[in-house]
Scaffold this active site. Structure first.
Site, PDB file in Angstrom:
ATOM      1  N   LYS A  60       2.322 -13.755 -42.464  1.00  0.00           N
ATOM      2  CA  LYS A  60       1.580 -12.278 -42.645  1.00  0.00           C
ATOM      3  C   LYS A  60       2.305 -11.554 -43.851  1.00  0.00           C
ATOM      4  CE  LYS A  60       3.628 -12.388 -38.622  1.00  0.00           C
ATOM      5  NZ  LYS A  60       4.218 -12.216 -37.627  1.00  0.00           N
ATOM      6  N   HIS A  83      10.702  -8.297 -43.644  1.00  0.00           N
ATOM      7  CA  HIS A  83      10.151  -9.570 -42.544  1.00  0.00           C
ATOM      8  C   HIS A  83      11.358  -9.386 -42.176  1.00  0.00           C
ATOM      9  CE1 HIS A  83       7.376 -10.228 -39.454  1.00  0.00           C
ATOM     10  NE2 HIS A  83       8.210 -10.909 -39.307  1.00  0.00           N
ATOM     11  N   SER A 141       4.028 -18.360 -38.866  1.00  0.00           N
ATOM     12  CA  SER A 141       3.748 -16.873 -38.197  1.00  0.00           C
ATOM     13  C   SER A 141       3.976 -16.081 -39.816  1.00  0.00           C
ATOM     14  CB  SER A 141       4.837 -16.615 -37.328  1.00  0.00           C
ATOM     15  OG  SER A 141       4.465 -15.747 -37.017  1.00  0.00           O
ATOM     16  N   ASP A 155      -2.557 -15.643 -36.632  1.00  0.00           N
ATOM     17  CA  ASP A 155      -1.464 -15.069 -35.724  1.00  0.00           C
ATOM     18  C   ASP A 155      -1.463 -14.823 -34.769  1.00  0.00           C
ATOM     19  OD1 ASP A 155       1.301 -15.213 -36.549  1.00  0.00           O
ATOM     20  OD2 ASP A 155       1.605 -13.438 -36.713  1.00  0.00           O
ATOM     21  N   ARG A 203       2.201 -18.175 -28.056  1.00  0.00           N
ATOM     22  CA  ARG A 203       4.020 -18.706 -28.060  1.00  0.00           C
ATOM     23  C   ARG A 203       4.668 -18.122 -27.381  1.00  0.00           C
ATOM     24  NH1 ARG A 203       4.607 -17.510 -34.127  1.00  0.00           N
ATOM     25  NH2 ARG A 203       7.089 -18.978 -33.510  1.00  0.00           N
TER      26      ARG A 203
HETATM   27  N1  URA Z   1       8.866 -12.707 -36.609  1.00  0.00           N
HETATM   28  C1  URA Z   1       7.408 -13.298 -36.400  1.00  0.00           C
HETATM   29  O1  URA Z   1       6.490 -12.253 -37.674  1.00  0.00           O
HETATM   30  N2  URA Z   1       6.984 -14.418 -36.254  1.00  0.00           N
HETATM   31  C2  URA Z   1       8.252 -15.204 -35.246  1.00  0.00           C
HETATM   32  O2  URA Z   1       7.151 -16.250 -35.010  1.00  0.00           O
HETATM   33  C3  URA Z   1       9.245 -14.656 -35.042  1.00  0.00           C
HETATM   34  C4  URA Z   1       9.210 -13.354 -35.642  1.00  0.00           C
END
Ligand code: URA
Length: 434
Positions: free
Chosen positions: A187, A82, A183, A161, A168
Protein backbone atom coordinates in the site's frame (compact mmCIF):
# COMPACT_ATOMS: atom_id res chain seq x y z
CA UNK A 1 1.20 -24.30 -12.49
CA UNK A 2 -1.26 -25.65 -9.94
CA UNK A 3 -2.23 -23.93 -6.71
CA UNK A 4 -2.26 -27.20 -4.80
CA UNK A 5 1.44 -27.80 -5.63
CA UNK A 6 2.30 -24.30 -4.39
CA UNK A 7 0.41 -24.94 -1.13
CA UNK A 8 2.25 -28.27 -0.63
CA UNK A 9 5.61 -26.65 -1.42
CA UNK A 10 5.10 -23.96 1.23
CA UNK A 11 3.58 -26.47 3.66
CA UNK A 12 6.85 -28.42 3.36
CA UNK A 13 8.87 -25.30 4.14
CA UNK A 14 10.28 -24.70 0.67
CA UNK A 15 10.90 -21.33 -0.96
CA UNK A 16 8.40 -20.10 -3.56
CA UNK A 17 9.68 -18.61 -6.81
CA UNK A 18 8.63 -15.17 -8.07
CA UNK A 19 6.61 -16.86 -10.84
CA UNK A 20 4.72 -18.95 -8.30
CA UNK A 21 3.95 -15.90 -6.15
CA UNK A 22 2.79 -13.96 -9.24
CA UNK A 23 0.57 -16.89 -10.21
CA UNK A 24 -1.06 -16.94 -6.76
CA UNK A 25 -1.74 -13.19 -6.57
CA UNK A 26 -3.02 -12.88 -10.14
CA UNK A 27 -5.22 -15.95 -9.76
CA UNK A 28 -6.63 -14.86 -6.42
CA UNK A 29 -7.41 -11.29 -7.52
CA UNK A 30 -9.11 -12.59 -10.69
CA UNK A 31 -11.16 -15.07 -8.69
CA UNK A 32 -9.60 -18.17 -10.30
CA UNK A 33 -8.13 -19.29 -6.98
CA UNK A 34 -10.84 -19.90 -4.35
CA UNK A 35 -10.73 -18.66 -0.76
CA UNK A 36 -10.19 -22.19 0.62
CA UNK A 37 -6.96 -22.66 -1.30
CA UNK A 38 -5.75 -19.16 -0.51
CA UNK A 39 -6.57 -19.75 3.17
CA UNK A 40 -4.49 -22.93 3.13
CA UNK A 41 -1.54 -21.10 1.59
CA UNK A 42 -1.83 -18.23 4.09
CA UNK A 43 -1.77 -20.73 6.95
CA UNK A 44 1.28 -22.47 5.43
CA UNK A 45 3.01 -19.05 5.18
CA UNK A 46 1.97 -18.32 8.77
CA UNK A 47 3.77 -21.46 10.01
CA UNK A 48 6.66 -21.71 7.53
CA UNK A 49 7.34 -18.00 6.96
CA UNK A 50 8.86 -16.44 3.86
CA UNK A 51 12.40 -15.34 3.20
CA UNK A 52 13.20 -11.76 2.20
CA UNK A 53 13.20 -12.59 -1.53
CA UNK A 54 9.73 -14.12 -1.32
CA UNK A 55 8.46 -11.19 0.78
CA UNK A 56 9.75 -8.66 -1.78
CA UNK A 57 8.16 -10.59 -4.68
CA UNK A 58 4.86 -10.75 -2.81
CA UNK A 59 4.95 -7.04 -1.96
CA UNK A 60 5.76 -6.05 -5.54
CA UNK A 61 3.02 -8.18 -7.07
CA UNK A 62 0.47 -6.90 -4.56
CA UNK A 63 1.51 -3.25 -4.98
CA UNK A 64 0.88 -3.40 -8.74
CA UNK A 65 -2.29 -5.51 -8.53
CA UNK A 66 -4.37 -2.37 -9.11
CA UNK A 67 -3.99 1.30 -9.90
CA UNK A 68 -0.93 3.03 -8.51
CA UNK A 69 -1.42 6.63 -7.38
CA UNK A 70 0.41 9.33 -9.32
CA UNK A 71 1.18 12.24 -6.99
CA UNK A 72 3.54 13.99 -9.41
CA UNK A 73 1.16 16.93 -9.86
CA UNK A 74 1.57 17.79 -6.17
CA UNK A 75 4.71 19.80 -5.55
CA UNK A 76 6.97 19.20 -2.58
CA UNK A 77 8.07 16.14 -0.64
CA UNK A 78 4.99 13.97 -0.12
CA UNK A 79 4.69 12.24 3.25
CA UNK A 80 2.87 9.03 4.13
CA UNK A 81 2.54 7.21 7.44
CA UNK A 82 1.32 3.77 8.50
CA UNK A 83 0.67 2.08 11.79
CA UNK A 84 0.65 -1.70 12.07
CA UNK A 85 -2.42 -1.35 14.28
CA UNK A 86 -3.10 -0.72 17.92
CA UNK A 87 -5.65 0.17 20.57
CA UNK A 88 -6.48 3.84 21.05
CA UNK A 89 -4.21 4.64 18.13
CA UNK A 90 -5.45 8.00 16.88
CA UNK A 91 -1.96 9.07 15.78
CA UNK A 92 -2.78 9.77 12.11
CA UNK A 93 -5.47 12.28 13.08
CA UNK A 94 -2.77 14.39 14.73
CA UNK A 95 0.33 13.51 12.72
CA UNK A 96 -1.16 14.26 9.29
CA UNK A 97 -2.39 17.83 10.01
CA UNK A 98 0.78 18.51 12.01
CA UNK A 99 3.06 17.58 9.11
CA UNK A 100 0.82 19.39 6.59
CA UNK A 101 0.93 22.50 8.82
CA UNK A 102 4.72 22.46 8.48
CA UNK A 103 4.37 22.66 4.69
CA UNK A 104 4.74 19.01 3.67
CA UNK A 105 1.85 17.52 1.67
CA UNK A 106 0.18 14.46 3.21
CA UNK A 107 -1.82 12.32 0.78
CA UNK A 108 -3.07 9.59 3.04
CA UNK A 109 -5.11 6.53 2.18
CA UNK A 110 -6.22 4.88 5.41
CA UNK A 111 -7.95 1.67 6.40
CA UNK A 112 -10.79 0.56 8.59
CA UNK A 113 -10.48 -1.51 11.73
CA UNK A 114 -8.74 -4.89 11.46
CA UNK A 115 -9.36 -7.53 14.13
CA UNK A 116 -9.36 -5.81 17.50
CA UNK A 117 -7.47 -2.74 16.25
CA UNK A 118 -9.11 0.53 15.18
CA UNK A 119 -8.99 2.22 11.78
CA UNK A 120 -8.52 5.89 10.92
CA UNK A 121 -11.40 5.89 8.42
CA UNK A 122 -13.92 4.75 11.03
CA UNK A 123 -12.66 7.43 13.42
CA UNK A 124 -13.00 10.19 10.81
CA UNK A 125 -16.50 9.04 9.90
CA UNK A 126 -17.61 9.79 13.45
CA UNK A 127 -17.30 13.50 12.54
CA UNK A 128 -20.75 14.54 11.23
CA UNK A 129 -20.67 14.91 7.43
CA UNK A 130 -17.02 13.82 6.96
CA UNK A 131 -16.65 12.02 3.61
CA UNK A 132 -13.89 9.42 3.23
CA UNK A 133 -14.79 8.09 -0.22
CA UNK A 134 -13.78 10.87 -2.58
CA UNK A 135 -12.55 10.35 -6.13
CA UNK A 136 -8.84 10.09 -6.87
CA UNK A 137 -9.01 13.36 -8.82
CA UNK A 138 -10.61 15.26 -5.91
CA UNK A 139 -8.18 13.61 -3.47
CA UNK A 140 -5.16 14.89 -5.39
CA UNK A 141 -6.75 18.32 -5.94
CA UNK A 142 -7.41 18.64 -2.20
CA UNK A 143 -3.77 17.85 -1.37
CA UNK A 144 -2.70 20.45 -3.94
CA UNK A 145 -5.10 23.03 -2.46
CA UNK A 146 -4.70 22.57 1.29
CA UNK A 147 -1.78 20.14 1.65
CA UNK A 148 -3.74 17.28 3.19
CA UNK A 149 -6.37 14.63 2.46
CA UNK A 150 -7.24 11.43 4.32
CA UNK A 151 -9.46 9.03 2.41
CA UNK A 152 -10.44 5.38 2.35
CA UNK A 153 -8.82 3.01 -0.09
CA UNK A 154 -10.64 2.90 -3.42
CA UNK A 155 -11.75 -0.44 -4.93
CA UNK A 156 -8.89 -0.52 -7.43
CA UNK A 157 -6.18 0.45 -4.90
CA UNK A 158 -4.09 -2.67 -4.12
CA UNK A 159 -7.03 -5.07 -4.61
CA UNK A 160 -4.76 -8.00 -3.73
CA UNK A 161 -4.31 -6.63 -0.21
CA UNK A 162 -8.00 -5.84 0.12
CA UNK A 163 -8.94 -9.49 -0.59
CA UNK A 164 -6.09 -11.09 1.35
CA UNK A 165 -6.51 -8.73 4.35
CA UNK A 166 -10.20 -9.68 4.66
CA UNK A 167 -9.35 -13.38 4.41
CA UNK A 168 -6.52 -13.14 6.97
CA UNK A 169 -8.90 -11.41 9.35
CA UNK A 170 -11.13 -14.51 9.48
CA UNK A 171 -8.52 -17.28 9.14
CA UNK A 172 -6.19 -16.50 12.05
CA UNK A 173 -3.37 -15.39 9.77
CA UNK A 174 -3.04 -11.68 10.58
CA UNK A 175 0.02 -11.88 12.85
CA UNK A 176 2.56 -13.14 10.33
CA UNK A 177 5.65 -11.02 9.64
CA UNK A 178 5.84 -11.52 5.83
CA UNK A 179 2.08 -11.06 5.49
CA UNK A 180 2.06 -7.84 7.52
CA UNK A 181 5.17 -6.53 5.74
CA UNK A 182 3.75 -7.19 2.26
CA UNK A 183 0.33 -5.81 3.21
CA UNK A 184 1.72 -2.56 4.62
CA UNK A 185 4.46 -1.99 2.06
CA UNK A 186 2.35 -2.83 -1.02
CA UNK A 187 0.00 0.00 0.00
CA UNK A 188 2.85 2.40 0.76
CA UNK A 189 4.46 1.75 -2.62
CA UNK A 190 1.17 2.10 -4.50
CA UNK A 191 0.33 5.34 -2.72
CA UNK A 192 3.22 7.17 -4.35
CA UNK A 193 4.67 9.28 -1.50
CA UNK A 194 8.38 10.07 -1.19
CA UNK A 195 8.77 9.68 2.58
CA UNK A 196 7.24 6.86 4.65
CA UNK A 197 6.98 6.84 8.43
CA UNK A 198 6.08 3.46 9.93
CA UNK A 199 4.73 3.10 13.45
CA UNK A 200 5.33 -0.55 14.37
CA UNK A 201 3.25 -1.39 17.42
CA UNK A 202 4.53 -4.02 19.82
CA UNK A 203 2.81 -5.53 22.83
CA UNK A 204 -0.41 -7.09 24.08
CA UNK A 205 -2.67 -4.86 21.97
CA UNK A 206 -0.61 -5.20 18.78
CA UNK A 207 -0.41 -8.00 16.22
CA UNK A 208 3.27 -8.38 17.08
CA UNK A 209 3.74 -9.09 20.78
CA UNK A 210 7.53 -9.14 21.24
CA UNK A 211 10.26 -6.65 20.50
CA UNK A 212 12.46 -9.06 18.51
CA UNK A 213 9.68 -9.84 16.05
CA UNK A 214 8.76 -6.15 15.83
CA UNK A 215 12.38 -5.30 15.05
CA UNK A 216 12.49 -7.99 12.37
CA UNK A 217 9.24 -6.71 10.82
CA UNK A 218 10.49 -3.11 10.91
CA UNK A 219 13.81 -4.04 9.28
CA UNK A 220 12.07 -5.95 6.49
CA UNK A 221 9.67 -3.07 5.78
CA UNK A 222 12.42 -0.44 5.87
CA UNK A 223 14.52 -2.63 3.53
CA UNK A 224 11.62 -3.02 1.08
CA UNK A 225 10.90 0.73 1.15
CA UNK A 226 14.53 1.59 0.43
CA UNK A 227 14.55 -0.96 -2.40
CA UNK A 228 11.70 1.03 -3.97
CA UNK A 229 13.63 4.29 -3.61
CA UNK A 230 11.67 5.63 -0.65
CA UNK A 231 12.99 7.55 2.32
CA UNK A 232 11.71 5.48 5.20
CA UNK A 233 11.98 5.00 8.95
CA UNK A 234 10.21 2.77 11.48
CA UNK A 235 9.44 3.74 15.06
CA UNK A 236 8.76 0.79 17.36
CA UNK A 237 6.18 1.88 19.89
CA UNK A 238 4.73 0.27 22.98
CA UNK A 239 1.22 -1.19 22.77
CA UNK A 240 0.92 -3.14 26.04
CA UNK A 241 -1.52 -0.53 27.31
CA UNK A 242 -3.75 1.62 25.06
CA UNK A 243 -2.26 4.78 23.57
CA UNK A 244 -3.63 7.83 25.39
CA UNK A 245 -6.80 7.47 27.47
CA UNK A 246 -9.59 7.18 24.89
CA UNK A 247 -10.54 4.00 23.02
CA UNK A 248 -13.52 4.11 20.63
CA UNK A 249 -13.99 6.09 17.46
CA UNK A 250 -15.60 9.42 18.38
CA UNK A 251 -13.89 9.52 21.79
CA UNK A 252 -10.54 9.15 20.04
CA UNK A 253 -11.35 12.07 17.76
CA UNK A 254 -11.93 14.23 20.85
CA UNK A 255 -8.58 13.15 22.30
CA UNK A 256 -6.86 13.81 18.96
CA UNK A 257 -8.30 17.36 18.89
CA UNK A 258 -7.16 17.93 22.48
CA UNK A 259 -3.66 16.84 21.40
CA UNK A 260 -3.83 19.24 18.45
CA UNK A 261 -4.64 21.94 21.02
CA UNK A 262 -1.43 21.05 22.86
CA UNK A 263 -3.30 19.37 25.73
CA UNK A 264 -2.92 15.72 24.75
CA UNK A 265 -1.90 12.76 26.91
CA UNK A 266 1.82 12.54 27.58
CA UNK A 267 2.43 9.23 25.78
CA UNK A 268 0.46 10.22 22.67
CA UNK A 269 2.16 13.62 22.48
CA UNK A 270 5.59 12.04 22.88
CA UNK A 271 4.89 9.57 20.09
CA UNK A 272 3.66 12.35 17.79
CA UNK A 273 6.77 14.42 18.47
CA UNK A 274 9.01 11.41 17.76
CA UNK A 275 7.21 10.58 14.51
CA UNK A 276 7.39 14.26 13.55
CA UNK A 277 11.11 14.54 14.28
CA UNK A 278 11.80 11.38 12.27
CA UNK A 279 9.82 12.84 9.36
CA UNK A 280 11.74 16.11 9.40
CA UNK A 281 15.02 14.19 9.54
CA UNK A 282 14.11 12.33 6.36
CA UNK A 283 12.96 15.50 4.65
CA UNK A 284 16.43 16.81 5.42
CA UNK A 285 15.69 20.52 5.84
CA UNK A 286 16.70 20.80 9.45
CA UNK A 287 20.06 20.04 10.97
CA UNK A 288 19.55 19.41 14.63
CA UNK A 289 16.88 17.50 16.50
CA UNK A 290 16.20 20.35 18.90
CA UNK A 291 15.08 22.71 16.13
CA UNK A 292 12.91 19.97 14.62
CA UNK A 293 11.25 19.35 17.96
CA UNK A 294 10.76 23.07 18.50
CA UNK A 295 9.04 23.43 15.12
CA UNK A 296 6.65 20.56 15.96
CA UNK A 297 5.81 21.75 19.47
CA UNK A 298 5.24 25.30 18.15
CA UNK A 299 2.74 23.99 15.61
CA UNK A 300 0.89 21.94 18.23
CA UNK A 301 0.89 24.60 20.93
CA UNK A 302 0.45 27.59 18.62
CA UNK A 303 -2.65 26.23 16.86
CA UNK A 304 -1.19 25.73 13.34
CA UNK A 305 -1.80 21.98 13.33
CA UNK A 306 -5.31 22.51 14.68
CA UNK A 307 -6.08 25.04 11.92
CA UNK A 308 -4.95 22.45 9.36
CA UNK A 309 -7.22 19.86 10.96
CA UNK A 310 -10.18 22.28 10.66
CA UNK A 311 -9.33 22.81 6.97
CA UNK A 312 -9.20 19.05 6.44
CA UNK A 313 -12.59 18.51 8.10
CA UNK A 314 -14.21 21.33 6.09
CA UNK A 315 -12.66 20.22 2.79
CA UNK A 316 -14.10 16.71 3.22
CA UNK A 317 -17.59 17.95 4.05
CA UNK A 318 -17.35 17.58 7.83
CA UNK A 319 -18.72 19.85 10.52
CA UNK A 320 -15.64 21.73 11.77
CA UNK A 321 -17.54 23.20 14.73
CA UNK A 322 -16.81 19.89 16.56
CA UNK A 323 -13.33 21.28 17.13
CA UNK A 324 -14.84 23.77 19.60
CA UNK A 325 -17.90 21.86 20.73
CA UNK A 326 -17.37 18.14 21.33
CA UNK A 327 -21.03 17.36 22.12
CA UNK A 328 -21.81 15.68 18.73
CA UNK A 329 -18.90 13.32 19.46
CA UNK A 330 -19.99 12.54 23.01
CA UNK A 331 -23.53 11.46 22.26
CA UNK A 332 -23.68 7.86 23.46
CA UNK A 333 -26.92 7.36 25.41
CA UNK A 334 -25.38 5.85 28.55
CA UNK A 335 -22.32 6.95 30.46
CA UNK A 336 -21.12 4.92 33.39
CA UNK A 337 -18.17 5.75 35.60
CA UNK A 338 -16.40 2.92 37.47
CA UNK A 339 -14.43 3.47 40.68
CA UNK A 340 -11.48 1.61 42.08
CA UNK A 341 -12.26 -0.86 44.85
CA UNK A 342 -8.70 -0.62 46.10
CA UNK A 343 -5.91 1.89 46.47
CA UNK A 344 -2.39 1.28 45.13
CA UNK A 345 -0.62 1.48 41.80
CA UNK A 346 -1.85 0.55 38.33
CA UNK A 347 0.20 -2.51 37.38
CA UNK A 348 -1.36 -3.39 34.07
CA UNK A 349 -3.96 -2.15 31.59
CA UNK A 350 -4.14 -4.93 28.99
CA UNK A 351 -4.70 -3.18 25.65
CA UNK A 352 -6.09 -6.33 24.02
CA UNK A 353 -8.71 -6.83 26.73
CA UNK A 354 -9.59 -3.14 26.64
CA UNK A 355 -10.15 -3.52 22.88
CA UNK A 356 -12.39 -6.55 23.46
CA UNK A 357 -14.39 -4.57 25.99
CA UNK A 358 -14.84 -1.70 23.52
CA UNK A 359 -15.80 -4.17 20.78
CA UNK A 360 -18.44 -5.59 23.13
CA UNK A 361 -19.95 -2.10 23.29
CA UNK A 362 -20.52 -2.34 19.53
CA UNK A 363 -17.32 -0.78 18.14
CA UNK A 364 -16.14 -3.95 16.39
CA UNK A 365 -17.10 -5.73 13.20
CA UNK A 366 -17.83 -9.45 13.24
CA UNK A 367 -18.35 -9.52 9.51
CA UNK A 368 -16.90 -7.21 6.87
CA UNK A 369 -20.24 -5.61 6.08
CA UNK A 370 -21.20 -4.96 9.73
CA UNK A 371 -21.90 -1.34 10.66
CA UNK A 372 -20.06 -0.34 13.80
CA UNK A 373 -21.24 2.01 16.51
CA UNK A 374 -18.96 5.03 16.28
CA UNK A 375 -20.14 6.73 19.47
CA UNK A 376 -19.29 3.99 21.99
CA UNK A 377 -16.01 3.47 23.80
CA UNK A 378 -14.17 4.02 27.03
CA UNK A 379 -12.22 6.80 28.59
CA UNK A 380 -9.53 5.69 31.02
CA UNK A 381 -8.29 7.95 33.80
CA UNK A 382 -5.05 6.17 34.62
CA UNK A 383 -1.93 4.80 32.95
CA UNK A 384 0.35 2.00 34.12
CA UNK A 385 2.46 3.25 37.04
CA UNK A 386 -0.12 5.81 38.24
CA UNK A 387 -1.11 5.92 41.87
CA UNK A 388 -4.80 5.31 42.49
CA UNK A 389 -6.91 5.85 45.61
CA UNK A 390 -9.79 3.69 46.72
CA UNK A 391 -13.05 4.98 45.12
CA UNK A 392 -11.17 7.07 42.55
CA UNK A 393 -12.66 6.87 39.02
CA UNK A 394 -10.79 4.43 36.73
CA UNK A 395 -12.87 4.52 33.59
CA UNK A 396 -16.06 5.87 31.99
CA UNK A 397 -17.98 3.65 29.58
CA UNK A 398 -19.92 5.28 26.72
CA UNK A 399 -22.62 2.85 25.59
CA UNK A 400 -25.88 2.72 23.70
CA UNK A 401 -27.34 -0.40 25.29
CA UNK A 402 -27.36 -1.57 28.88
CA UNK A 403 -26.86 -5.18 27.80
CA UNK A 404 -23.72 -4.31 25.88
CA UNK A 405 -22.54 -2.12 28.75
CA UNK A 406 -22.84 -5.06 31.15
CA UNK A 407 -20.84 -7.33 28.85
CA UNK A 408 -18.16 -4.67 28.33
CA UNK A 409 -17.81 -4.11 32.08
CA UNK A 410 -17.42 -7.86 32.60
CA UNK A 411 -14.53 -8.01 30.09
CA UNK A 412 -12.95 -4.83 31.42
CA UNK A 413 -12.66 -6.24 34.95
CA UNK A 414 -9.87 -8.52 33.70
CA UNK A 415 -8.15 -5.75 31.74
CA UNK A 416 -6.89 -3.73 34.66
CA UNK A 417 -4.73 -4.80 37.60
CA UNK A 418 -4.01 -2.71 40.66
CA UNK A 419 -1.27 -3.72 43.09
CA UNK A 420 0.51 -2.38 46.12
CA UNK A 421 3.99 -2.14 44.62
CA UNK A 422 5.15 1.06 42.91
CA UNK A 423 5.60 0.55 39.18
CA UNK A 424 7.43 2.63 36.59
CA UNK A 425 5.42 4.16 33.72
CA UNK A 426 5.81 2.31 30.41
CA UNK A 427 7.99 4.02 27.80
CA UNK A 428 6.09 4.75 24.58
CA UNK A 429 8.95 4.92 22.07
CA UNK A 430 11.00 1.72 22.17
CA UNK A 431 13.36 1.91 19.20
CA UNK A 432 13.96 3.59 15.87
CA UNK A 433 14.95 1.55 12.84
CA UNK A 434 16.29 3.49 9.93
N1 URA B 1 -1.85 -3.11 8.84
C1 URA B 1 -1.89 -3.46 7.54
O1 URA B 1 -2.06 -2.61 6.66
N2 URA B 1 -1.72 -4.73 7.23
C2 URA B 1 -1.53 -5.69 8.13
O2 URA B 1 -1.37 -6.82 7.76
C3 URA B 1 -1.50 -5.34 9.50
C4 URA B 1 -1.67 -4.01 9.83
Amino acid sequence: MRMVDIIIKKRNGEILTEEEINFVIEGYVKGDIPDYQMSALLMAIYFRGMNIGETISLTKKMAYSGKVLDLSSISGVKIDKHSTGGVGDKTTLIFAPLIASLGYPVAKMSGRSLGHTGGTIDKLESIPGFKTNISEEDFIKQVRDIGIAIVGQTEDFVPADKKIYALRDVTGTVDSIPLIASSVMSKKIASGSDVIILDVKVGKGAFIKDINSARELAKIMVGIGKGFGKKIVAVLSQMDQPLGYAVGNSLEVVEAIETLKGRGPKDLTELIITLGVQTLKLVGEFHDEESMKKKIVESLEGGKALTKFRELVRAQGGDASIVDDYSPLLNAKLQKEIYSLDGGYVEDIDAYKVALSVMALGAGREKKEDKIDLSVGIKLYKKVGDKIEKNEPIVTFYANSSERLKKAQEIFKDAIRIGKKKKDPLPVVLEIIS
